[in-house]
Structure formats: C-alpha cells, structure tokens
Design an enzyme around this catalytic site. Structure first.
Site, PDB file in Angstrom:
ATOM      1  N   ASP A 181       6.812  -3.678  -4.624  1.00  0.00           N
ATOM      2  CA  ASP A 181       6.029  -4.873  -4.276  1.00  0.00           C
ATOM      3  C   ASP A 181       6.907  -6.118  -4.467  1.00  0.00           C
ATOM      4  O   ASP A 181       7.505  -6.296  -5.540  1.00  0.00           O
ATOM      5  CB  ASP A 181       4.812  -4.920  -5.219  1.00  0.00           C
ATOM      6  CG  ASP A 181       3.794  -5.973  -4.832  1.00  0.00           C
ATOM      7  OD1 ASP A 181       3.738  -6.342  -3.640  1.00  0.00           O
ATOM      8  OD2 ASP A 181       3.043  -6.421  -5.729  1.00  0.00           O
ATOM      9  N   GLU A 217       7.903  -9.998   4.909  1.00  0.00           N
ATOM     10  CA  GLU A 217       6.882 -11.055   4.825  1.00  0.00           C
ATOM     11  C   GLU A 217       7.351 -12.294   5.564  1.00  0.00           C
ATOM     12  O   GLU A 217       8.498 -12.707   5.464  1.00  0.00           O
ATOM     13  CB  GLU A 217       6.555 -11.404   3.357  1.00  0.00           C
ATOM     14  CG  GLU A 217       5.469 -12.486   3.258  1.00  0.00           C
ATOM     15  CD  GLU A 217       4.916 -12.712   1.845  1.00  0.00           C
ATOM     16  OE1 GLU A 217       5.007 -11.801   1.013  1.00  0.00           O
ATOM     17  OE2 GLU A 217       4.387 -13.815   1.603  1.00  0.00           O
TER      18      GLU A 217
END
Ligand code: G3H
Ligand code: 13P
Ligand code: ZN
Length: 352
Positions: A83, A136
């Site tokens: 993550d 992202e």
C-alpha cells in the site's frame, strides 16, 4: 489456493459489478479478523501492507502469518499488496513475493510519476509470476503514510483529470489506477457529508473501457465507533485534567467527523471501481473494542480491591487475550459489513 495477483479479481469485479475490499494488516489480530470475515462471506480479498506496517511488524513475521492464513483458508483467493509504496519499497516487494504493489508517485509532477511508474511496471511484469501494479494520479486529502494530502478546500482542484488518466495508463501500462474523486485518508475526513465525483469515474471509465479503478480513503468512520471510543478513552486514561475537559465538552475527545458514506462505496463498486481501500474503520473497530474491554476490566477494580482485602483470589483480569480477543471479533464484523456493501460476498467460488 496460492496467493494470486489482482488481475482476475478485477476482471471478475468489473464483469460482476462488485469490488474487492483491500484491508490493511499490521498484526495477527487484524489479519485473523479479516480472514475470518473472508471465510464467513466466502469473499476474495486483498491484504495490504504499508511501509509503516513493514517497519512495525517486520515483514517476515507478517509473511509467516499470511502463509498460515492461506493454509487455513484454501478456498479464499488472497492477494498480498504493498500500500502506498515508494520506488525502493515497490521493487523490494516485487522481489520478495508480493503478488501486487502500489507505486504512489501522485505527489510528483505527472512526467516523473509516469517515468517512475513505468519502471516499476517493467520490473513487476517481467517477474515470474506476473506482479500487478497499482498507480495513483490526482491527490487525496488526509494523511498517506507520512505525507499530508491536500487540504479540504483544495480537494476539487486535485481530482484526477480524465485526459491525464488516459495518457498515464497508456504510457505506463499499469494494471489499475487509484483516482482522486473526493475521498480522503484517515478518521478526520469531512465536516459534512461529502459529494464524491462519480462523474469523474464515468469520464475516466469512458476513456479507459474495462480498466480497473481504485478508491483509497474509503472508510466510513461510523459514528457509533467514535462515540464508543469517546466514552471509554477518557475513563481509561486515568488523567484527571483530561477527564475534567471531557466532562466540560460532553465527552467529545475525537471530534464527530464524517467519512465516505457506505452507500457511496456500494455505488462505486457497481461502476469501474474494482478495489476499495479500508484501514481507518478497522482501526476504529479494534481500538474501540479494546477500550471497552479495558473499561469492563477496570469496572471490576473495586470488587478486586475488596476481594483482595478479604484475602480472596483477585479477579481483576489483565490478560491481553481478554481485550485483543474482542478486538479481533470487532474487526471481523467490520470487514464482513464492508464485504456485504461491496457485493463481494460469495465471489470466492469464481476462482475455484
Ligand atoms: O493510507 C494509508 C494507510 O491507512 C496506511 O497507514 O502508513 O499508518 O500504516 P499507515
Ligand atoms: P481510510 O483511511 O479511509 O481507511 O483509507 C485507507 C487507505 O486508502 C489505505 O491506502
Ligand atoms: Zn490510501
């Protein structure tokens, strides 16, 4: 079943109009709570590990626990995912046997984000077996790892631009993209109910048909958990000043904030959003249960002192299992609740 990457998970999620829950793991109790829910709901899932979790627990311990969880639940498809990775950690995790990594270059200018994401993808995709990469683009509010995100007033300005998203995915060949659509990390997200930019999801999906999107910062911060923490935390602190301040403020220690409404998560799951990240709500579930268990434990204190005075065996119980046990049950319930909302219950059979 051995660990899987996220490819088939996202294909099925897009086809079936559901989303895979990605839950953060830091210790055994969180992992057991998550896996018990997955077993109960027969749901595939992503176990995600942050750099902070790697540092806290030592990856070898976490990996050992996860291997046991896989052996205990052979019918559940599980991906192990980094993550918010930086460049070095993403490379390390690919080499270590993670089946999926996130490289988060969202704080860099787009050209650097593209160049770095591309390098990670080349390394991950050349790995045998293939490791999937989440990238992202755009910026969320709240705190990610040690990086403070955009302020609430600026959220709109940093939503993912659909043209940029199309270019980014084509040039990097990433496997999924985390998009900024108005969500935010942590417990202190919004003062009022947020309006998520579902139009952005539609616009990005129209430019990238069949491509999986990811929603970070998706905890709902259910009010009952904040209230539970507030009602037990002060009593447990034993701090007189804090107790007085709390009494004056009507017990509010954690402010009443709002998270992402659960209906919004359910709606996103039916769209191109295939992965929904939840960490804060698990922390709230675990911590509030621990505080309650301590509260129950301490309310026995007077009886304990009395019993001690009378020369009887004290019944004051400081066994960690007495509070960590209810904590992991609360995590299980929270994860099961999320799996129901995401529509992923019963989907493990698609991987049989
Ligand atoms: O978005 C970040 C996750 O909630 C992980 O948090 O870095 O404190 O482990 P952490
Ligand atoms: P929450 O803080 O809303 O749980 O989001 C977690 C997250 O996005 C982890 O990457
Ligand atoms: Zn995140």
């Amino acid at each position: 079943m051995p660990l899987v990457n996220t490819r088939k998970m996202f294909e099925e999620a897009l086809k079936g109009g559901f989303a895979i829950g990605a839950f953060n793991v830091n210790n055994m109790e969180l992992l057991q709570g998550i896996m018990w829910a997955a077993k109960d709901r027969q749901a595939p899932l992503i176990l995600q590990i942050s750099r902070g979790a790697r540092k806290y627990a030592n990856m070898r311990y976490l990996r050992g626990l996860i291997d046991v969880a896989l052996a205990e639940n052979p019918e559940i498809p599980v991906a192990i995912h980094l993550d918010h990775g930086d460049f070095e950690t993403a490379i390390a995790c690919i080499d270590e046997g993670f089946t999926s990594v996130m490289y988060d270059g969202s704080h860099d200018p787009i050209e650097k984000n593209i160049a770095d994401t591309k390098k990670i993808c080349e390394h991950a995709h050349a790995h045998d077996p293939y490791v999937t990469v989440e990238a992202e683009l755009g910026m969320l509010g709240g705190i990610e790892e040690d990086v403070v995100g955009v302020s609430h007033d600026d959220v709109e300005k940093f939503l993912t631009d659909p043209d940029d998203a199309e270019r980014f995915v084509k040039e990097t060949e990433c496997d999924s993209l985390a998009v900024a659509i108005g969500t935010s990390h942590g417990a202190y997200k919004f003062k009022t109910e947020p309006k998520l930019a579902f139009d952005r999801v539609e616009q990005i999906a129209a430019r990238l048909p069949g491509f999986p999107l990811v929603m970070h910062g998706s905890s709902s911060v259910p009010r009952e958990f904040i209230e539970k923490i507030n009602s037990y935390a002060v009593l447990e602190s034993g701090n007189k000043d804090m107790l007085e301040a709390a009494l004056k403020d009507g017990w509010a220690q954690m402010p009443n904030t709002m998270g992402v409404p659960e209906e919004a998560i359910g709606k996103a799951a039916k769209m191109a959003v295939c992965k929904v990240n939840i960490d804060t709500d698990l922390r709230l579930a675990l911590t509030s249960s621990i505080l309650k268990a301590w509260g129950d434990c301490n309310s026995n204190l007077l009886a304990w002192i009395k019993a001690g005075k009378e020369g009887k065996r004290p019944d004051f119980d400081f066994d960690p299992r007495k509070y960590l046990g209810p904590g992991r049950e609360a995590v299980k319930e929270m994860v099961a609740r999320k799996m129901d909302i995401l529509g992923v219950a019963g989907k493990a059979s698609l991987f049989a």
